[in-house]
Structures are given as C-alpha cells and as structure tokens.
Design an enzyme around this catalytic site. Structure first.
Site, PDB file in Angstrom:
ATOM      1  N   PRO A   9     -39.974 117.862  66.302  1.00 43.27           N
ATOM      2  CA  PRO A   9     -39.279 118.333  67.497  1.00 43.27           C
ATOM      3  C   PRO A   9     -39.004 119.835  67.499  1.00 43.27           C
ATOM      4  O   PRO A   9     -38.693 120.410  66.457  1.00 43.27           O
ATOM      5  CB  PRO A   9     -37.957 117.555  67.472  1.00 43.27           C
ATOM      6  N   ASN A  10     -39.133 120.417  68.681  1.00 38.41           N
ATOM      7  CA  ASN A  10     -38.804 121.822  68.967  1.00 38.41           C
ATOM      8  C   ASN A  10     -39.798 122.833  68.385  1.00 38.41           C
ATOM      9  O   ASN A  10     -39.695 124.021  68.667  1.00 38.41           O
ATOM     10  CB  ASN A  10     -37.374 122.166  68.492  1.00 38.41           C
ATOM     11  N   ARG A  17     -38.401 130.293  70.331  1.00 34.87           N
ATOM     12  CA  ARG A  17     -37.234 129.600  69.758  1.00 34.87           C
ATOM     13  C   ARG A  17     -36.646 130.408  68.590  1.00 34.87           C
ATOM     14  O   ARG A  17     -37.319 130.609  67.573  1.00 34.87           O
ATOM     15  CB  ARG A  17     -37.680 128.230  69.243  1.00 34.87           C
ATOM     16  N   TYR A  22     -37.199 131.811  63.045  1.00 32.41           N
ATOM     17  CA  TYR A  22     -38.515 131.175  62.922  1.00 32.41           C
ATOM     18  C   TYR A  22     -39.692 132.121  63.150  1.00 32.41           C
ATOM     19  O   TYR A  22     -40.852 131.713  62.992  1.00 32.41           O
ATOM     20  CB  TYR A  22     -38.601 129.992  63.892  1.00 32.41           C
ATOM     21  N   ASN A  74     -44.462 119.376  59.035  1.00 38.74           N
ATOM     22  CA  ASN A  74     -43.160 120.005  59.246  1.00 38.74           C
ATOM     23  C   ASN A  74     -42.378 119.038  60.138  1.00 38.74           C
ATOM     24  O   ASN A  74     -42.576 119.027  61.357  1.00 38.74           O
ATOM     25  CB  ASN A  74     -43.297 121.366  59.933  1.00 38.74           C
ATOM     26  N   ALA A  77     -36.154 118.844  62.454  1.00 38.23           N
ATOM     27  CA  ALA A  77     -34.837 118.304  62.111  1.00 38.23           C
ATOM     28  C   ALA A  77     -34.906 116.899  61.516  1.00 38.23           C
ATOM     29  O   ALA A  77     -33.973 116.478  60.821  1.00 38.23           O
ATOM     30  CB  ALA A  77     -33.942 118.314  63.349  1.00 38.23           C
ATOM     31  N   GLU A  98     -44.872 119.036  52.535  1.00 40.14           N
ATOM     32  CA  GLU A  98     -43.897 119.391  53.574  1.00 40.14           C
ATOM     33  C   GLU A  98     -43.822 120.910  53.704  1.00 40.14           C
ATOM     34  O   GLU A  98     -43.825 121.617  52.693  1.00 40.14           O
ATOM     35  CB  GLU A  98     -42.520 118.836  53.176  1.00 40.14           C
ATOM     36  N   HIS A 100     -41.883 124.296  55.918  1.00 40.86           N
ATOM     37  CA  HIS A 100     -40.847 124.802  56.829  1.00 40.86           C
ATOM     38  C   HIS A 100     -41.037 126.300  56.983  1.00 40.86           C
ATOM     39  O   HIS A 100     -41.301 126.996  55.993  1.00 40.86           O
ATOM     40  CB  HIS A 100     -39.447 124.549  56.269  1.00 40.86           C
ATOM     41  N   ARG A 107     -29.694 127.755  54.383  1.00 39.65           N
ATOM     42  CA  ARG A 107     -29.030 127.692  55.690  1.00 39.65           C
ATOM     43  C   ARG A 107     -27.823 126.748  55.638  1.00 39.65           C
ATOM     44  O   ARG A 107     -27.168 126.646  54.606  1.00 39.65           O
ATOM     45  CB  ARG A 107     -30.069 127.291  56.753  1.00 39.65           C
TER      46      ARG A 107
HETATM   47  C1  DQA Z   1     -37.547 123.696  60.235  1.00 38.99           C
HETATM   48  C2  DQA Z   1     -36.188 123.623  59.549  1.00 38.99           C
HETATM   49  C3  DQA Z   1     -35.355 122.499  60.128  1.00 38.99           C
HETATM   50  O1  DQA Z   1     -34.065 122.491  59.521  1.00 38.99           O
HETATM   51  C4  DQA Z   1     -35.176 122.676  61.623  1.00 38.99           C
HETATM   52  O2  DQA Z   1     -34.473 121.567  62.165  1.00 38.99           O
HETATM   53  C5  DQA Z   1     -36.457 122.891  62.339  1.00 38.99           C
HETATM   54  C6  DQA Z   1     -37.435 123.806  61.741  1.00 38.99           C
HETATM   55  C7  DQA Z   1     -38.376 124.911  59.751  1.00 38.99           C
HETATM   56  O3  DQA Z   1     -39.594 124.879  59.915  1.00 38.99           O
HETATM   57  O4  DQA Z   1     -37.812 125.884  59.242  1.00 38.99           O
HETATM   58  O5  DQA Z   1     -36.683 122.387  63.430  1.00 38.99           O
HETATM   59  O6  DQA Z   1     -38.283 122.525  59.909  1.00 38.99           O
END
Ligand code: DQA
Length: 153
Positions: A9-10, A17, A22, A74, A77, A98, A100, A107
């Site tokens: 998501p997102n 964003r 990011y 990735n 959340a 994984e 990020h 954080r």
């Molecule tokens: C994320 C880190 C997560 O905590 C966050 O919710 C994201 C992006 C990252 O790529 O840094 O959506 O996965």
C-alpha cells in the site's frame, strides 16, 4: 530466472509521497531500473503493486506454480501487521527478500517490528530506491547459489 517483485500500500505514490522520507523516485522508475539489473543477471521481473493485503497473499501463494524463482517484496505498512503475508511467504517455498526505502528501525517504535522479514532470507532498508536494486542482487545470488548446490557444483 523469473523474479516476482511486489510492493504494498501507498508505494504507488512514491515520487510525491513524503519525499523527505521516501525520496523522489517513482515506483515505475524503480521497476524500470530493476528490469535493467535483472537483465544484467540473466533474469526477468514481473513487478506488481497493490493496496490490498489479499492480493499480496494470493500472488505469493501462486508464485511457485507461476514459475517464479524468488520474491522481492516491500510490504509497506503490512510489514508491521500482517501475519497473513508472513504465512504466505513461509508457505511459498521460494526465497524472498524484504526491501524498504526508509530504515524502519530508525523511525517510530511501531515500525521496528517486521512480521514479514521472519520469512525472508534477508532484508535491505534505508537506501531509498537503491534498496530494491540491492535486494534484487542479493536474491539473485541466493537463487544462483542454491541452484549450484542442488546440482552439486
Ligand atoms: C516502507 C516502510 C513502512 O514502514 C511504511 O509503512 C511504508 C514504506 C519503506 O519502504 O520504507 O509504506 O515499507
């Protein structure tokens, strides 16, 4: 060698964003770069993004039958909440890495726990868009060395 690249998501909103966290690179630019990195290693990618946990679970569950050799993910959340994705990765019988963009450990406290990383061979975080590339290189290395030891090389 076919690699499934998943973003949760997102992450479709990368570029606009929270750029201070990011970065300014879009997800489609990341995917284009991953295609080049994959090609350099004789691999291909199928890159997908969804806000839906169930899509990720279904894609992971079908990955082996769909001919993928590994999963780069990735989970966004869902990293911090999803036992369903953890179980899917555990059940997939494929190596997963994984990634990020940010470094969740640096954080908020709620980002410090990753359920999904428990099912992964490794994790890359904190290098912005480069995390995806580094993760892909690591994953290809794991797949290649597993293939070599299965052949007895
Ligand atoms: C994320 C880190 C997560 O905590 C966050 O919710 C994201 C992006 C990252 O790529 O840094 O959506 O996965």
């Amino acid at each position: 060698m076919k690699i499934l690249v998943l973003s949760g998501p997102n992450l479709d909103r990368l570029g606009t964003r929270e750029p201070a966290i990011y970065g300014g690179v879009t997800l489609s630019a990341i995917h284009a770069r991953l295609e080049e990195v994959a090609r350099a290693h004789g691999a291909t990618i199928d890159a997908r993004q969804t806000p839906h946990e169930g899509d990720l679970v279904a894609w992971i569950g079908a990955a082996r039958d769909d001919g993928f050799a590994g999963i780069l993910i990735n989970p966004g959340a869902y990293t911090h909440t999803s036992i369903a994705i953890l179980d899917a990765l555990r059940g997939a019988d494929l190596p997963a890495v994984e990634v990020h963009l940010s470094n969740p450990e640096a954080r908020e406290a709620f980002r410090r726990r990753s359920f999904t990383a428990r099912a992964c061979v490794g994790k890359v975080s904190g290098f912005g868009a480069r995390s995806y590339e580094l993760g892909l290189e690591g994953l290809v290395g794991v797949i290649t060395s597993r293939g070599a030891s299965a052949r007895g090389d």
